[in-house]
Design a protein around this motif. Structure first.
Motif, PDB file in Angstrom:
ATOM      1  N   GLY A  27       0.804  -1.219   0.000  1.00 26.23           N
ATOM      2  CA  GLY A  27       0.000   0.000   0.000  1.00 26.23           C
ATOM      3  C   GLY A  27       0.834   1.265   0.000  1.00 26.23           C
ATOM      4  N   THR A  28       0.101   2.373  -0.021  1.00 25.43           N
ATOM      5  CA  THR A  28       0.736   3.695  -0.093  1.00 25.43           C
ATOM      6  C   THR A  28       0.255   4.560   1.073  1.00 25.43           C
ATOM      7  N   GLY A  29       1.153   5.434   1.554  1.00 27.51           N
ATOM      8  CA  GLY A  29       0.781   6.345   2.634  1.00 27.51           C
ATOM      9  C   GLY A  29       1.657   6.133   3.854  1.00 27.51           C
ATOM     10  N   SER A  30       1.454   6.961   4.870  1.00 30.39           N
ATOM     11  CA  SER A  30       2.352   6.938   6.023  1.00 30.39           C
ATOM     12  C   SER A  30       2.167   5.682   6.878  1.00 30.39           C
ATOM     13  N   THR A  31       0.977   5.094   6.885  1.00 32.29           N
ATOM     14  CA  THR A  31       0.768   3.868   7.673  1.00 32.29           C
ATOM     15  C   THR A  31       1.326   2.665   6.910  1.00 32.29           C
ATOM     16  N   ALA A  32       1.025   2.608   5.621  1.00 30.43           N
ATOM     17  CA  ALA A  32       1.562   1.531   4.782  1.00 30.43           C
ATOM     18  C   ALA A  32       3.099   1.571   4.792  1.00 30.43           C
ATOM     19  N   ILE A  82      -1.810  -5.073   1.896  1.00 30.15           N
ATOM     20  CA  ILE A  82      -1.782  -4.294   3.150  1.00 30.15           C
ATOM     21  C   ILE A  82      -1.803  -2.824   2.760  1.00 30.15           C
ATOM     22  N   ASP A  83      -2.838  -2.118   3.204  1.00 29.21           N
ATOM     23  CA  ASP A  83      -2.961  -0.722   2.771  1.00 29.21           C
ATOM     24  C   ASP A  83      -3.687   0.106   3.830  1.00 29.21           C
ATOM     25  N   GLY A  84      -3.471   1.397   3.771  1.00 31.25           N
ATOM     26  CA  GLY A  84      -4.063   2.312   4.740  1.00 31.25           C
ATOM     27  C   GLY A  84      -5.445   2.782   4.319  1.00 31.25           C
ATOM     28  N   ALA A  85      -5.993   3.727   5.085  1.00 29.46           N
ATOM     29  CA  ALA A  85      -7.310   4.299   4.765  1.00 29.46           C
ATOM     30  C   ALA A  85      -7.366   5.714   5.326  1.00 29.46           C
ATOM     31  N   ASP A  86      -8.149   6.541   4.664  1.00 29.87           N
ATOM     32  CA  ASP A  86      -8.381   7.893   5.178  1.00 29.87           C
ATOM     33  C   ASP A  86      -9.556   7.905   6.151  1.00 29.87           C
ATOM     34  N   GLU A  87     -10.531   7.059   5.892  1.00 29.51           N
ATOM     35  CA  GLU A  87     -11.669   6.852   6.795  1.00 29.51           C
ATOM     36  C   GLU A  87     -12.157   5.430   6.593  1.00 29.51           C
ATOM     37  N   ILE A  95     -12.863   5.395   2.658  1.00 30.13           N
ATOM     38  CA  ILE A  95     -12.409   6.423   1.720  1.00 30.13           C
ATOM     39  C   ILE A  95     -10.895   6.284   1.675  1.00 30.13           C
ATOM     40  N   LYS A  96     -10.352   6.177   0.456  1.00 30.30           N
ATOM     41  CA  LYS A  96      -8.919   6.112   0.247  1.00 30.30           C
ATOM     42  C   LYS A  96      -8.518   7.100  -0.846  1.00 30.30           C
ATOM     43  N   GLY A  97      -7.223   7.342  -0.934  1.00 24.25           N
ATOM     44  CA  GLY A  97      -6.735   8.205  -2.006  1.00 24.25           C
ATOM     45  C   GLY A  97      -6.158   9.522  -1.525  1.00 24.25           C
ATOM     46  N   GLY A  98      -6.088   9.679  -0.191  1.00 21.62           N
ATOM     47  CA  GLY A  98      -5.465  10.898   0.337  1.00 21.62           C
ATOM     48  C   GLY A  98      -4.038  11.054  -0.175  1.00 21.62           C
ATOM     49  N   GLY A  99      -3.383   9.917  -0.417  1.00 22.37           N
ATOM     50  CA  GLY A  99      -2.018   9.950  -0.936  1.00 22.37           C
ATOM     51  C   GLY A  99      -1.972   9.934  -2.461  1.00 22.37           C
ATOM     52  N   GLY A 100      -3.141   9.937  -3.095  1.00 23.04           N
ATOM     53  CA  GLY A 100      -3.199  10.046  -4.549  1.00 23.04           C
ATOM     54  C   GLY A 100      -3.068   8.733  -5.295  1.00 23.04           C
ATOM     55  N   ALA A 101      -3.028   7.604  -4.565  1.00 22.40           N
ATOM     56  CA  ALA A 101      -2.735   6.328  -5.235  1.00 22.40           C
ATOM     57  C   ALA A 101      -3.981   5.459  -5.405  1.00 22.40           C
ATOM     58  N   LEU A 102      -5.177   6.063  -5.343  1.00 19.12           N
ATOM     59  CA  LEU A 102      -6.405   5.264  -5.276  1.00 19.12           C
ATOM     60  C   LEU A 102      -6.586   4.289  -6.433  1.00 19.12           C
ATOM     61  N   ARG A 104      -4.336   2.632  -8.453  1.00 24.32           N
ATOM     62  CA  ARG A 104      -3.525   1.404  -8.341  1.00 24.32           C
ATOM     63  C   ARG A 104      -3.912   0.637  -7.076  1.00 24.32           C
ATOM     64  N   GLU A 105      -4.266   1.383  -6.019  1.00 24.09           N
ATOM     65  CA  GLU A 105      -4.691   0.718  -4.775  1.00 24.09           C
ATOM     66  C   GLU A 105      -5.949  -0.123  -5.026  1.00 24.09           C
ATOM     67  N   LYS A 106      -6.874   0.411  -5.819  1.00 27.48           N
ATOM     68  CA  LYS A 106      -8.109  -0.351  -6.043  1.00 27.48           C
ATOM     69  C   LYS A 106      -7.855  -1.542  -6.964  1.00 27.48           C
ATOM     70  N   THR A 122      -7.852   7.439  14.679  1.00 26.53           N
ATOM     71  CA  THR A 122      -8.611   8.619  14.209  1.00 26.53           C
ATOM     72  C   THR A 122      -9.362   8.349  12.903  1.00 26.53           C
ATOM     73  N   LYS A 123      -9.005   7.249  12.236  1.00 27.17           N
ATOM     74  CA  LYS A 123      -9.598   6.994  10.913  1.00 27.17           C
ATOM     75  C   LYS A 123     -10.953   6.295  10.986  1.00 27.17           C
ATOM     76  N   VAL A 124     -11.291   5.776  12.182  1.00 27.09           N
ATOM     77  CA  VAL A 124     -12.547   5.041  12.312  1.00 27.09           C
ATOM     78  C   VAL A 124     -13.683   6.040  12.530  1.00 27.09           C
TER      79      VAL A 124
HETATM   80  C1  5RP Z   1      -3.125   6.713  -0.463  1.00 27.82           C
HETATM   81  C2  5RP Z   1      -4.108   6.171   0.507  1.00 27.82           C
HETATM   82  C3  5RP Z   1      -3.646   5.999   1.903  1.00 27.82           C
HETATM   83  O1  5RP Z   1      -3.782   4.686   2.261  1.00 27.82           O
HETATM   84  C4  5RP Z   1      -4.473   6.877   2.778  1.00 27.82           C
HETATM   85  O2  5RP Z   1      -4.380   8.206   2.287  1.00 27.82           O
HETATM   86  C5  5RP Z   1      -4.033   6.828   4.229  1.00 27.82           C
HETATM   87  O3  5RP Z   1      -2.777   7.423   4.334  1.00 27.82           O
HETATM   88  P1  5RP Z   1      -2.032   7.568   5.722  1.00 27.82           P
HETATM   89  O4  5RP Z   1      -1.694   6.188   6.174  1.00 27.82           O
HETATM   90  O5  5RP Z   1      -0.821   8.413   5.390  1.00 27.82           O
HETATM   91  O6  5RP Z   1      -2.967   8.285   6.666  1.00 27.82           O
HETATM   92  O7  5RP Z   1      -5.225   5.856   0.191  1.00 27.82           O
HETATM   93  O8  5RP Z   1      -3.692   6.922  -1.709  1.00 27.82           O
END
Ligand code: 5RP
Length: 227
Positions: A27-32, A82-87, A95-102, A104-106, A122-124
């Motif tokens: 996945g992409t993002g700070s948690t991934a 394994i991937d993160g989530a915005d909510e 909701i995903k894509g805060g990091g712009g990778a929605l 390829r993630e999907k 905080t994402k729940v």
């Molecule tokens: C990237 C995503 C990320 O998984 C999402 O933005 C969560 O990011 P972070 O772990 O940095 O909060 O969908 O496109």
């Protein structure tokens, strides 16, 4: 406020679920990022996996850690993503894509036998929509899709880069961050967006997650998918 140690706990816990021989969606993002670091440590210790990254950034990180990468030509199915989530809500709709990778993630999530979502507490949310929904559009169709989003009740904003120019995804497209406030019927919005010409992909992920691992304080809470 997002919590770095909760992200790390969730990321490390997810990395432990990976087994020898797995094809892994990265996945992409700070948690991934934390999950990929932990996988890098396991690979150094002898774990045999191949990864398919969901962004150029994650691919670069994985390469720098010695995680072998592969493609859908060689491995059309993924064992664990394994991937993160915005909510995310109690039904593991996201909701995903805060990091712009929605996009390829999907694609990666869609061919994964198991998708493990990792996030800090905080994402729940009870209802999706406080986080603006990212919608990836071909530049030619921006104005058309903006009008469609407004008709659906959203306020779309073209995502900028730091220099004020539009942010360009790894696939050469724009992102419209679309504030809905509350998305009462995520399935209906997802369908309406999927049917809109010019929308490449939207950040509503419904029916993909198998389980969520949520960092909460010093522990990890597991939210299983309710079928
Ligand atoms: C990237 C995503 C990320 O998984 C999402 O933005 C969560 O990011 P972070 O772990 O940095 O909060 O969908 O496109």
């Amino acid at each position: 406020m997002a919590n770095e140690s909760e992200k790390e706990l969730a990321g490390r816990a997810a990395a432990q679920l990976v087994r020898d021989g797995d094809v892994v969606g990265l996945g992409t993002g700070s948690t991934a990022h934390f999950a990929v670091l932990a996988l890098g440590e396991r690979v150094k210790a002898g774990l045999k996996i191949v990864g398919i990254p969901t962004s150029v950034d994650t691919g670069n990180l994985a390469r720098s850690l010695g995680i072998p990468l592969t493609t859908f030509d060689e491995h059309p199915a993924i064992d664990i993503d394994i991937d993160g989530a915005d909510e995310l809500d109690a039904q593991l709709r996201m909701i995903k894509g805060g990091g712009g990778a929605l996009l390829r993630e999907k694609v990666v999530a869609s061919v994964s036998k198991k998708m493990v979502v990792i996030a800090d507490s905080t994402k729940v949310v009870t209802t999706l929509g406080k986080f603006p929904l990212p919608v990836e559009v071909v530049p030619f169709a921006r104005a058309v899709v903006e009008r469609k989003l407004i008709s659906l009740g959203a306020t779309p904003k073209l995502r900028p880069k730091r220099n004020g120019q539009p942010y360009i995804t790894d696939n050469g497209n724009y992102i419209l961050d679309s504030s809905f406030g509350k998305i009462k019927d995520p399935q209906a919005i997802a369908l309406a967006l999927s049917e809109t010409a010019g929308v490449v992909e939207h950040g509503l992920f419904i029916g993909f997650a198998s389980v969520a691992l949520i960092g909460r304080g010093n522990s990890v809470e597991e939210i299983p998918r309710k079928s």
